[in-house]
Design an enzyme around this catalytic site. Structure first.
Site, PDB file in Angstrom:
ATOM      1  CB  CYS A 106      -1.000  -0.049   1.146  1.00  0.00           C
ATOM      2  SG  CYS A 106      -2.435   0.980   0.813  1.00  0.00           S
TER       3      CYS A 106
ATOM      4  NE  ARG B 111      -8.769   5.718   2.733  1.00  0.00           N
ATOM      5  CZ  ARG B 111      -7.522   6.158   2.566  1.00  0.00           C
ATOM      6  NH1 ARG B 111      -7.298   7.430   2.303  1.00  0.00           N
ATOM      7  NH2 ARG B 111      -6.509   5.332   2.674  1.00  0.00           N
TER       8      ARG B 111
ATOM      9  CG  HIS C 279      -3.142  -2.654   4.196  1.00  0.00           C
ATOM     10  ND1 HIS C 279      -1.956  -2.311   4.780  1.00  0.00           N
ATOM     11  CD2 HIS C 279      -3.600  -1.540   3.588  1.00  0.00           C
ATOM     12  CE1 HIS C 279      -1.710  -1.042   4.532  1.00  0.00           C
ATOM     13  NE2 HIS C 279      -2.689  -0.551   3.801  1.00  0.00           N
TER      14      HIS C 279
HETATM   15  N1  GLN Z   1      -1.945   6.862   2.201  1.00  0.00           N
HETATM   16  C1  GLN Z   1      -2.118   6.025   1.060  1.00  0.00           C
HETATM   17  C2  GLN Z   1      -3.472   6.118   0.416  1.00  0.00           C
HETATM   18  O1  GLN Z   1      -4.442   6.505   1.030  1.00  0.00           O
HETATM   19  C3  GLN Z   1      -1.816   4.607   1.465  1.00  0.00           C
HETATM   20  C4  GLN Z   1      -2.797   4.087   2.470  1.00  0.00           C
HETATM   21  C5  GLN Z   1      -2.446   2.787   3.042  1.00  0.00           C
HETATM   22  O2  GLN Z   1      -1.271   2.414   3.166  1.00  0.00           O
HETATM   23  N2  GLN Z   1      -3.472   2.072   3.432  1.00  0.00           N
HETATM   24  O3  GLN Z   1      -3.625   5.801  -0.744  1.00  0.00           O
END
Ligand code: GLN
Length: 245
Positions: free
Chosen positions: A97, A130, A193
């Site tokens: 990520c 997101r 993740h």
């Molecule tokens: N900050 C990054 C995003 O929002 C990665 C997020 C994460 O590692 N979950 O895309």
């Protein structure tokens, strides 16, 4: 114990460890130990960021907030040439990520452009919403489907690079191309993740084998383990999201 020994360098577990990404280190260590292969884990933290890649066999970096990503990237830019050399000499690098986004040219957040490490010809731009949820992939490298959880604002374009897998459920690199992650030499970038390796033993072993092959030309392959519980967890999730009743 065999004569083999693998060094795992964990970059910034104190900053990039969303959803317990660091459990993947324990999984790699255990799967090596169960085969009689010694594993040494080196943690490079914000307090002690002096790390040496000359003995590294696997580098792992997790994900986190834009803020923590920026701190890490700033620190890692000092090691850019060393990292580039490691990647080009087939060093194994696993990035999840936020860590994945840092491998590329840049990560454009709504407020800042974070310069990446330029290890791969990829880039990331934050979208308005997101991309969150369970995700299932079909991999080109092995039979078992890859299952995980994604939560990212970034949309990553991987250009001509090979993806890690084809999305059969979920969003992936940008919610549009139908592909997830990136593979370049022995670099594996992914948005998946948390317990990536515990739930995906074939992926974990594929990555461990890459490191062992690079270090030991006589390496003949990993002995099989009893993965019935891991496989059951993997299959349960695959079934739940691909065969709804
Ligand atoms: N900050 C990054 C995003 O929002 C990665 C997020 C994460 O590692 N979950 O895309």
């Amino acid at each position: 114990m065999s004569d083999y020994k693998i060094q795992i360098v964990h970059l910034y577990p104190d900053l990039l460890n969303l959803y317990g990404d660091k459990g993947n280190i324990e999984c790699m260590r255990k799967r090596l130990l169960w085969r009689g292969i010694d594993a040494e884990v080196i943690r490079c933290t914000n307090q002690d960021s002096s790390f040496d890649l000359t003995r590294a066999d696997i580098i792992f970096v997790g994900g986190g907030s834009d803020r923590d990503q920026e701190i890490v990237c700033h620190k890692l830019l000092e090691k850019k040439d060393e990292l580039k050399n490691y990647v080009e000499t087939d060093g194994v690098l696993v990035a999840v990520c936020g860590g994945y986004q840092l491998l590329g040219e840049y990560y454009q957040t709504p407020t800042a452009k974070i310069e990446g490490l330029h290890l791969l010809d990829i880039h990331t731009d934050a979208g308005e919403n997101r991309l969150i949820g369970n995700i299932i992939l079909e991999s080109a490298f092995f039979e078992q489907k890859i299952t995980g959880f994604e939560n990212h604002a970034g949309r990553t374009s991987i250009g001509n690079h090979q993806p890690l897998g084809k999305v059969i459920f979920g969003h992936g690199n940008n919610g549009e191309t139908g592909y997830e992650g990136v593979v370049y030499k022995n670099v594996f970038g992914t948005y998946l993740h948390g317990p990536l390796f515990p739930k995906n033993p074939q992926l974990c072993d594929h990555i461990l084998s890459c490191a062992l092959k690079r270090k030991y030309p006589d390496f003949k392959g990993l002995a099989p383990l009893d993965d019935s519980l891991e496989n059951q967890a993997n299959e349960y999730i695959v079934k739940r999201f691909t065969q709804p009743n």
